[in-house]
Write a protein that holds these residues in place. Structure first.
Motif, PDB file in Angstrom:
ATOM      1  N   HIS A  86       0.723  -1.246  -0.026  1.00 56.69           N
ATOM      2  CA  HIS A  86      -0.095  -0.076  -0.086  1.00 56.69           C
ATOM      3  C   HIS A  86       0.847   1.345  -0.048  1.00 56.69           C
ATOM      4  O   HIS A  86       0.396   2.250   0.106  1.00 56.69           O
ATOM      5  N   GLY A  87       2.050   1.302  -0.205  1.00 62.40           N
ATOM      6  CA  GLY A  87       3.111   2.255  -0.394  1.00 62.40           C
ATOM      7  C   GLY A  87       3.276   3.008   1.014  1.00 62.40           C
ATOM      8  O   GLY A  87       3.666   4.206   0.910  1.00 62.40           O
ATOM      9  N   LEU A  88       3.069   2.315   2.061  1.00 59.93           N
ATOM     10  CA  LEU A  88       3.389   2.729   3.443  1.00 59.93           C
ATOM     11  C   LEU A  88       4.646   2.345   3.848  1.00 59.93           C
ATOM     12  O   LEU A  88       4.667   1.484   4.814  1.00 59.93           O
ATOM     13  N   SER A  89       5.725   2.625   3.323  1.00 61.68           N
ATOM     14  CA  SER A  89       7.023   2.151   3.625  1.00 61.68           C
ATOM     15  C   SER A  89       7.450   2.621   4.979  1.00 61.68           C
ATOM     16  O   SER A  89       8.195   1.711   5.769  1.00 61.68           O
ATOM     17  N   GLU A  90       7.092   3.548   5.620  1.00 59.75           N
ATOM     18  CA  GLU A  90       7.521   4.192   6.956  1.00 59.75           C
ATOM     19  C   GLU A  90       6.745   3.060   8.021  1.00 59.75           C
ATOM     20  O   GLU A  90       7.541   2.702   8.780  1.00 59.75           O
ATOM     21  N   GLU A  91       5.575   2.761   7.835  1.00 61.40           N
ATOM     22  CA  GLU A  91       4.901   1.939   8.745  1.00 61.40           C
ATOM     23  C   GLU A  91       5.478   0.444   8.430  1.00 61.40           C
ATOM     24  O   GLU A  91       5.728  -0.001   9.626  1.00 61.40           O
ATOM     25  N   ALA A  92       5.931   0.116   7.387  1.00 65.86           N
ATOM     26  CA  ALA A  92       6.717  -1.312   7.232  1.00 65.86           C
ATOM     27  C   ALA A  92       7.817  -1.149   7.947  1.00 65.86           C
ATOM     28  O   ALA A  92       8.320  -2.059   8.805  1.00 65.86           O
ATOM     29  N   LEU A  93       8.437  -0.175   8.080  1.00 67.70           N
ATOM     30  CA  LEU A  93       9.963  -0.011   8.761  1.00 67.70           C
ATOM     31  C   LEU A  93       9.536  -0.045  10.227  1.00 67.70           C
ATOM     32  O   LEU A  93      10.251  -0.622  10.950  1.00 67.70           O
ATOM     33  N   LYS A  94       8.544   0.637  10.686  1.00 70.34           N
ATOM     34  CA  LYS A  94       8.534   0.523  12.105  1.00 70.34           C
ATOM     35  C   LYS A  94       8.186  -0.948  12.595  1.00 70.34           C
ATOM     36  O   LYS A  94       8.597  -1.156  13.498  1.00 70.34           O
ATOM     37  N   VAL A  95       7.342  -1.705  11.900  1.00 70.48           N
ATOM     38  CA  VAL A  95       7.066  -3.014  12.201  1.00 70.48           C
ATOM     39  C   VAL A  95       8.335  -3.943  12.198  1.00 70.48           C
ATOM     40  O   VAL A  95       8.675  -4.717  13.112  1.00 70.48           O
ATOM     41  N   PHE A  96       9.190  -3.453  11.126  1.00 74.53           N
ATOM     42  CA  PHE A  96      10.640  -4.242  11.165  1.00 74.53           C
ATOM     43  C   PHE A  96      11.415  -3.908  12.193  1.00 74.53           C
ATOM     44  O   PHE A  96      12.084  -4.897  13.029  1.00 74.53           O
ATOM     45  N   ASN A  97      11.505  -2.968  12.544  1.00 70.35           N
ATOM     46  CA  ASN A  97      12.021  -2.388  13.947  1.00 70.35           C
ATOM     47  C   ASN A  97      11.618  -2.959  15.162  1.00 70.35           C
ATOM     48  O   ASN A  97      12.563  -3.523  16.124  1.00 70.35           O
ATOM     49  N   LYS A  98      10.337  -2.977  15.245  1.00 66.79           N
ATOM     50  CA  LYS A  98       9.497  -3.819  16.422  1.00 66.79           C
ATOM     51  C   LYS A  98      10.153  -5.192  16.534  1.00 66.79           C
ATOM     52  O   LYS A  98      10.324  -5.772  17.564  1.00 66.79           O
ATOM     53  N   MET A  99      10.085  -5.874  15.287  1.00 67.31           N
ATOM     54  CA  MET A  99      10.536  -7.038  15.177  1.00 67.31           C
ATOM     55  C   MET A  99      11.945  -7.266  15.752  1.00 67.31           C
ATOM     56  O   MET A  99      12.219  -8.395  16.640  1.00 67.31           O
ATOM     57  N   LEU A 100      12.759  -6.244  15.509  1.00 70.20           N
ATOM     58  CA  LEU A 100      14.216  -6.787  15.860  1.00 70.20           C
ATOM     59  C   LEU A 100      14.385  -6.255  17.265  1.00 70.20           C
ATOM     60  O   LEU A 100      15.317  -6.822  18.119  1.00 70.20           O
ATOM     61  N   ALA A 101      13.376  -5.414  17.868  1.00 71.17           N
ATOM     62  CA  ALA A 101      13.600  -5.082  19.145  1.00 71.17           C
ATOM     63  C   ALA A 101      12.952  -5.995  20.239  1.00 71.17           C
ATOM     64  O   ALA A 101      12.800  -6.139  21.309  1.00 71.17           O
ATOM     65  N   THR A 102      12.214  -6.909  19.752  1.00 70.31           N
ATOM     66  CA  THR A 102      11.445  -8.078  20.353  1.00 70.31           C
ATOM     67  C   THR A 102      12.294  -9.210  20.423  1.00 70.31           C
ATOM     68  O   THR A 102      12.833  -9.937  19.763  1.00 70.31           O
ATOM     69  N   ASP A 103      12.585  -9.573  21.800  1.00 68.77           N
ATOM     70  CA  ASP A 103      13.233 -10.732  22.238  1.00 68.77           C
ATOM     71  C   ASP A 103      12.643 -12.252  21.552  1.00 68.77           C
ATOM     72  O   ASP A 103      11.656 -12.400  21.691  1.00 68.77           O
TER      73      ASP A 103
END
Length: 102
Positions: free
Chosen positions: A70-87
């Motif tokens: 849907h062209g929402l790259s910033e939101e996708a990046l937030k989810v990716f960062n959340k993944m990296l921050a989750t043990d």
């Protein structure tokens, strides 16, 4: 059955089955979220995503894919960062393929 309905664009029936489950497991949540995303219903996927208590790499990658589509790259990046921050959550091949679309 939920997956079959979702894959055949019968999201209303899939959601009814999902909501009628006495206990929803990770697979059923991921199936619904992915089904909504594959059928262009990102807002419904976001609602379910927000309701989930626990998320796994499949859940997060599916949401990333929906945002990218849907062209929402910033939101996708937030989810990716959340993944990296989750043990305990580590990106898989699908995650990196999706991230490549950012």
């Amino acid at each position: 059955m939920i997956m079959g309905h979702a894959q055949n664009r019968r999201l209303h029936e899939a959601l009814e089955l999902f909501q009628g489950l006495p206990e929803r497991d990770m697979h059923s949540w991921n199936t619904m979220i992915t089904g909504f995303i594959q059928n262009g219903k990102l807002n419904y996927a976001e609602k379910l995503f927000g309701e989930m208590r626990e998320k796994n790499v499949i859940t997060l990658t599916a949401m990333m894919m929906g945002y990218v589509q849907h062209g929402l790259s910033e939101e996708a990046l937030k989810v990716f960062n959340k993944m990296l921050a989750t043990d305990g959550l580590k990106p898989n091949t699908g995650t990196f393929v999706t991230a490549k679309g950012l």
